[in-house]
Design a protein around this motif. Structure first.
Motif, PDB file in Angstrom:
ATOM      1  N   ALA A   1       1.550  -2.582  -1.235  1.00  0.00           N
ATOM      2  CA  ALA A   1       0.990  -1.363  -1.815  1.00  0.00           C
ATOM      3  C   ALA A   1      -0.523  -1.317  -1.609  1.00  0.00           C
ATOM      4  CB  ALA A   1       1.331  -1.276  -3.297  1.00  0.00           C
ATOM      5  N   ASP A   2      -1.174  -2.478  -1.749  1.00  0.00           N
ATOM      6  CA  ASP A   2      -2.621  -2.548  -1.527  1.00  0.00           C
ATOM      7  C   ASP A   2      -2.956  -2.312  -0.060  1.00  0.00           C
ATOM      8  OD1 ASP A   2      -5.388  -3.343  -2.508  1.00  0.00           O
ATOM      9  OD2 ASP A   2      -5.079  -4.851  -0.955  1.00  0.00           O
ATOM     10  N   VAL A   3      -2.149  -2.892   0.839  1.00  0.00           N
ATOM     11  CA  VAL A   3      -2.359  -2.671   2.273  1.00  0.00           C
ATOM     12  C   VAL A   3      -2.180  -1.201   2.617  1.00  0.00           C
ATOM     13  CG1 VAL A   3      -1.465  -3.149   4.588  1.00  0.00           C
ATOM     14  CG2 VAL A   3      -1.685  -5.015   2.932  1.00  0.00           C
ATOM     15  N   LYS A   4      -1.151  -0.577   2.082  1.00  0.00           N
ATOM     16  CA  LYS A   4      -0.893   0.844   2.351  1.00  0.00           C
ATOM     17  C   LYS A   4      -2.057   1.714   1.917  1.00  0.00           C
ATOM     18  CE  LYS A   4       2.569   4.474   1.650  1.00  0.00           C
ATOM     19  NZ  LYS A   4       3.902   4.778   1.074  1.00  0.00           N
ATOM     20  N   ASP A   5      -2.614   1.412   0.767  1.00  0.00           N
ATOM     21  CA  ASP A   5      -3.764   2.173   0.270  1.00  0.00           C
ATOM     22  C   ASP A   5      -4.945   2.041   1.227  1.00  0.00           C
ATOM     23  OD1 ASP A   5      -5.230   3.645  -1.895  1.00  0.00           O
ATOM     24  OD2 ASP A   5      -6.364   1.783  -1.950  1.00  0.00           O
ATOM     25  N   ASN A   6      -5.173   0.839   1.734  1.00  0.00           N
ATOM     26  CA  ASN A   6      -6.293   0.623   2.647  1.00  0.00           C
ATOM     27  C   ASN A   6      -6.033   1.199   4.033  1.00  0.00           C
ATOM     28  OD1 ASN A   6      -8.575  -1.202   1.429  1.00  0.00           O
ATOM     29  ND2 ASN A   6      -6.665  -2.019   0.609  1.00  0.00           N
ATOM     30  N   VAL A   7      -4.785   1.152   4.488  1.00  0.00           N
ATOM     31  CA  VAL A   7      -4.438   1.741   5.774  1.00  0.00           C
ATOM     32  C   VAL A   7      -4.701   3.252   5.757  1.00  0.00           C
ATOM     33  CG1 VAL A   7      -2.489   2.366   7.274  1.00  0.00           C
ATOM     34  CG2 VAL A   7      -2.803  -0.009   6.539  1.00  0.00           C
ATOM     35  N   SER A   8      -4.423   3.883   4.640  1.00  0.00           N
ATOM     36  CA  SER A   8      -4.615   5.338   4.528  1.00  0.00           C
ATOM     37  C   SER A   8      -6.069   5.741   4.659  1.00  0.00           C
ATOM     38  CB  SER A   8      -4.055   5.835   3.193  1.00  0.00           C
ATOM     39  OG  SER A   8      -4.842   5.380   2.100  1.00  0.00           O
TER      40      SER A   8
ATOM     41  N   THR B   1       9.336  -5.049  11.061  1.00  0.00           N
ATOM     42  CA  THR B   1       9.155  -3.664  11.487  1.00  0.00           C
ATOM     43  C   THR B   1       9.218  -2.714  10.296  1.00  0.00           C
ATOM     44  OG1 THR B   1      10.113  -4.126  13.668  1.00  0.00           O
ATOM     45  CG2 THR B   1      10.048  -1.817  12.960  1.00  0.00           C
ATOM     46  N   LEU B   2      10.223  -2.885   9.461  1.00  0.00           N
ATOM     47  CA  LEU B   2      10.387  -2.010   8.289  1.00  0.00           C
ATOM     48  C   LEU B   2       9.194  -2.115   7.349  1.00  0.00           C
ATOM     49  CD1 LEU B   2      14.177  -2.563   7.472  1.00  0.00           C
ATOM     50  CD2 LEU B   2      13.114  -0.466   8.333  1.00  0.00           C
ATOM     51  N   ARG B   3       8.747  -3.324   7.081  1.00  0.00           N
ATOM     52  CA  ARG B   3       7.620  -3.503   6.158  1.00  0.00           C
ATOM     53  C   ARG B   3       6.329  -2.930   6.739  1.00  0.00           C
ATOM     54  NH1 ARG B   3      11.567  -4.120   4.022  1.00  0.00           N
ATOM     55  NH2 ARG B   3      12.342  -5.830   2.736  1.00  0.00           N
ATOM     56  N   ALA B   4       6.106  -3.160   8.025  1.00  0.00           N
ATOM     57  CA  ALA B   4       4.886  -2.637   8.651  1.00  0.00           C
ATOM     58  C   ALA B   4       4.879  -1.111   8.641  1.00  0.00           C
ATOM     59  CB  ALA B   4       4.758  -3.170  10.075  1.00  0.00           C
ATOM     60  N   GLU B   5       5.994  -0.521   9.028  1.00  0.00           N
ATOM     61  CA  GLU B   5       6.067   0.941   9.081  1.00  0.00           C
ATOM     62  C   GLU B   5       5.975   1.555   7.685  1.00  0.00           C
ATOM     63  OE1 GLU B   5       8.586   1.551  13.235  1.00  0.00           O
ATOM     64  OE2 GLU B   5       9.643   1.666  11.310  1.00  0.00           O
ATOM     65  N   SER B   6       6.407   0.830   6.665  1.00  0.00           N
ATOM     66  CA  SER B   6       6.375   1.356   5.302  1.00  0.00           C
ATOM     67  C   SER B   6       4.950   1.540   4.777  1.00  0.00           C
ATOM     68  CB  SER B   6       7.149   0.438   4.350  1.00  0.00           C
ATOM     69  OG  SER B   6       6.431  -0.756   4.068  1.00  0.00           O
ATOM     70  N   VAL B   7       3.990   0.832   5.386  1.00  0.00           N
ATOM     71  CA  VAL B   7       2.597   0.970   4.944  1.00  0.00           C
ATOM     72  C   VAL B   7       1.756   1.785   5.927  1.00  0.00           C
ATOM     73  CG1 VAL B   7       2.716  -1.205   3.674  1.00  0.00           C
ATOM     74  CG2 VAL B   7       1.808  -1.198   6.007  1.00  0.00           C
ATOM     75  N   GLY B   8       2.410   2.345   6.961  1.00  0.00           N
ATOM     76  CA  GLY B   8       1.700   3.208   7.893  1.00  0.00           C
ATOM     77  C   GLY B   8       1.238   2.558   9.170  1.00  0.00           C
ATOM     78  N   ILE B   9       1.766   1.368   9.475  1.00  0.00           N
ATOM     79  CA  ILE B   9       1.414   0.671  10.713  1.00  0.00           C
ATOM     80  C   ILE B   9       2.395   1.076  11.810  1.00  0.00           C
ATOM     81  CG2 ILE B   9       1.291  -1.599  11.835  1.00  0.00           C
ATOM     82  CD1 ILE B   9       0.344  -2.726   9.139  1.00  0.00           C
TER      83      ILE B   9
END
Length: 275
Positions: free
Chosen positions: A17-24, A51-59
């Motif tokens: 969740a923290d990674v996703k926030d920073n990726v955005s 793959t699923l985890r990476a794509e879930s945060v916008g990678i």
């Protein structure tokens, strides 16, 4: 005594969740490429989860697949190409491939697993901005989450592989723990574990560590996975929870946190490129 059972999935979700926030907040999505050689059900499972985890945060994730008979030269050339921010060479590679040579070809600035000699040396010597291998980062996250102190503790690392034993032992050494590395060939497991306050195992031997050979109150981190009777099990017998203070289960312990830390490293490398 009943051990605290680590909830690796919840911890991993917080990291993601923290990674996703920073990726955005980045000007573009990070790009992660995986090199996969041969067909192996276990490898496919790891690739799918990453793959699923990476794509879930916008990678953005891309896969370069090669047949079982791929040459070392072809894999080296693949490592040297591409415009991704982070690169994974999925292990194990086919038996005929020179794995060390292939890993040496991973560019330092893309080595998200810290498997190339240069990237590992930077970690080993504690250089500023050196990336920490994902499993070691996962161990750090778990111990921090449960407020386990490290300095001066007697730590036994079971196994000395490139993915678990070696980097985890190095990480503990950096934090002034008293570290002993034990392998099935080089030492007495029972003697070493008798006084170990923290145990990290990555041997990949089902139920290798039993409650009879651990110290009462030990912290047990199980980073070994294997199959037994068609079921995924760890190195540490779950019955050890009756004697330990903390235990990571298999599955659901170190595994999901390690994947989350791999994704976190991808963000780190992307930021480095932007800088």
């Amino acid at each position: 005594m009943n051990a605290i059972i680590v909830d690796g999935k919840t911890l991993a979700n917080r990291i993601l969740a923290d990674v996703k926030d920073n990726v955005s907040k980045l000007r573009r999505a990070p790009r992660l490429r995986m090199i996969v050689a041969g067909e192996n059900p276990a490898i496919e499972s790891f690739v799918r989860i990453k793959t699923l985890r990476a794509e879930s945060v916008g990678i953005q994730v891309s896969l370069d697949r090669f047949p079982d008979d791929v040459s070392t030269k072809t894999l080296i050339e693949s490592c040297e190409q591409g415009d991704e921010d982070a690169l994974i060479v999925q292990l194990p590679l086919p038996a005929h491939v020179d794995t060390d040579t292939v890993l040496s070809a991973i560019p330092l600035e893309k080595d998200v697993d810290v498997l190339s000699p240069i990237a590992y040396a930077r970690f080993e010597f504690g250089e500023p901005e050196a990336l920490v291998p994902p499993v070691a980062l996962a161990v750090e996250a778990i111990l921090s989450e449960y407020k386990i102190s490290i300095t001066g503790k007697r730590v036994v690392v079971v196994g000395e592989g490139r993915l678990v034993g070696k980097p985890v032992a190095e990480w503990f050494s950096h934090r002034n723990a008293l570290v002993e590395v034990v392998t099935l060939e080089s030492g007495s497991l029972e003697k070493s574990l008798a006084n170990a306050q923290i145990v990290v195992s990555g041997a990949g031997v089902p139920n290798l560590i039993t409650r009879e050979i651990i110290q009462s109150g030990a912290v047990l981190i199980d980073a070994g996975t294997s199959e037994s009777g068609g079921v995924l099990v760890g190195d540490i017998d779950p019955a050890c929870s009756e004697k330990a203070t903390l235990l990571t289960p298999v599955p659901g312990g170190v595994g999901p946190v390690t994947v989350a830390c791999l994704i976190k490293n991808t963000l780190f490398l992307t930021r480095q490129r932007f800088a």
